[in-house]
Write a protein that holds these residues in place. Structure first.
Motif, PDB file in Angstrom:
ATOM      1  N   THR A   4       0.825  -1.199   0.000  1.00  0.00           N
ATOM      2  CA  THR A   4       0.000   0.000   0.000  1.00  0.00           C
ATOM      3  C   THR A   4       0.868   1.263   0.000  1.00  0.00           C
ATOM      4  N   SER A   5       0.225   2.388  -0.207  1.00  0.00           N
ATOM      5  CA  SER A   5       0.804   3.745  -0.098  1.00  0.00           C
ATOM      6  C   SER A   5       1.583   4.195  -1.326  1.00  0.00           C
ATOM      7  N   GLY A   6       1.582   3.411  -2.409  1.00  0.00           N
ATOM      8  CA  GLY A   6       2.229   3.851  -3.639  1.00  0.00           C
ATOM      9  C   GLY A   6       3.693   3.498  -3.775  1.00  0.00           C
ATOM     10  N   GLU A   7       4.321   2.999  -2.717  1.00  0.00           N
ATOM     11  CA  GLU A   7       5.725   2.586  -2.824  1.00  0.00           C
ATOM     12  C   GLU A   7       5.803   1.290  -3.620  1.00  0.00           C
ATOM     13  N   GLN A   8       6.912   1.112  -4.358  1.00  0.00           N
ATOM     14  CA  GLN A   8       7.044  -0.055  -5.222  1.00  0.00           C
ATOM     15  C   GLN A   8       8.384  -0.739  -4.981  1.00  0.00           C
ATOM     16  N   ARG A   9       8.531  -1.291  -3.808  1.00  0.00           N
ATOM     17  CA  ARG A   9       9.728  -2.062  -3.455  1.00  0.00           C
ATOM     18  C   ARG A   9       9.362  -3.069  -2.376  1.00  0.00           C
ATOM     19  N   LEU A  10      10.212  -4.081  -2.192  1.00  0.00           N
ATOM     20  CA  LEU A  10       9.933  -5.146  -1.226  1.00  0.00           C
ATOM     21  C   LEU A  10      10.428  -4.822   0.179  1.00  0.00           C
ATOM     22  N   SER A  11      11.364  -3.889   0.285  1.00  0.00           N
ATOM     23  CA  SER A  11      11.845  -3.456   1.606  1.00  0.00           C
ATOM     24  C   SER A  11      12.259  -4.627   2.498  1.00  0.00           C
TER      25      SER A  11
END
Length: 235
Positions: free
Chosen positions: A184-191
């Protein structure tokens, strides 16, 4: 034959609590509280949708870098969540599973988690896996260290080590293969979340902030998944 349009295992990176609170001129703690409400809605929706497993990224190993008062708020919310929702989840046949090293938390939190794991151990409808003090690079490192130790002791042949052997030692070994990752929230990474497990998972990114996520949002992600053509590198 299993319906491959329905994922067996969905994982969610719950992101956006702080921004949700900021937009409403509320303290970050209010965002985390709203995020817990979203967890309740999503877990119950996952059971209704027939998911075998739902994994939630609740507290990463990097989250210790956050301000002490925010960590304290998160721990307090976790305790209240377990105390208020455990009985309901147990009645609904939801099994709790933990990935990561939660022994780093305070003893009262550890005891609550241990009790919750025991209380739901026989449940079968849906598994709720919660990532606590979890980092995927650490997880893979622990597996490598474990395999190296056994190889040095002569209990396994290094040449026999394969993907299945690694997977069997991951924190998710008892869960179905991961089919879908939602962030969610627009971030596009797996972190640093489920790096090994996500090798062939579909990735669904939404601008929705986590506190606004609910059963309808989960259904939208599952509908998107159903329309995907999964190739697993075959063509």
């Amino acid at each position: 034959m299993a319906d491959i349009s329905i994922p067996r295992h969905v994982a969610i990176i719950m992101d956006g609590n702080g921004r949700w609170a900021k937009r409403r001129h509320l303290p970050r703690a209010a965002g985390h509280k709203a995020g817990v409400d979203a967890v309740r809605k999503t877990v119950r929706a996952a059971k209704r949708q027939g998911l075998e497993a739902l994994t939630l990224y609740a507290f990463s190993s990097e989250n210790w870098k956050r301000p002490e008062d925010e960590i304290s708020d998160l721990m307090g919310l976790m305790k209240r969540f377990i105390l208020s929702d455990l009985e309901k989840f147990a009645e609904e046949d939801v099994k709790l599973h933990i990935i990561g090293d939660y022994s780093a938390f305070k003893p009262d939190v550890v005891k609550l988690i241990d009790d919750a794991l025991e209380r739901t151990s026989g449940n079968k409808a849906t598994t709720l896996a919660v990532a606590l003090n979890y980092g995927s690079q650490d997880e893979i490192t622990r597996v490598a260290r474990s395999l190296a130790t056994d190889a040095a002791a002569g209990t396994i042949d290094p040449a026999s080590i394969d993907e299945a052997m690694v997977a069997a030692r991951l924190d998710t070994a008892d869960l179905p293969p991961l089919d879908l990752v939602i962030r969610t929230s627009g971030e596009q990474r797996l972190s640093n979340f489920l790096l090994w497990q996500a090798a062939y998972a579909e990735m669904y990114f939404t601008d929705m902030l986590w506190p606004d996520f609910d059963g309808d949002a989960l259904k939208a992600a599952l509908d998107w998944f159903a329309a995907r053509e999964r190739r697993f590198g075959g063509r």
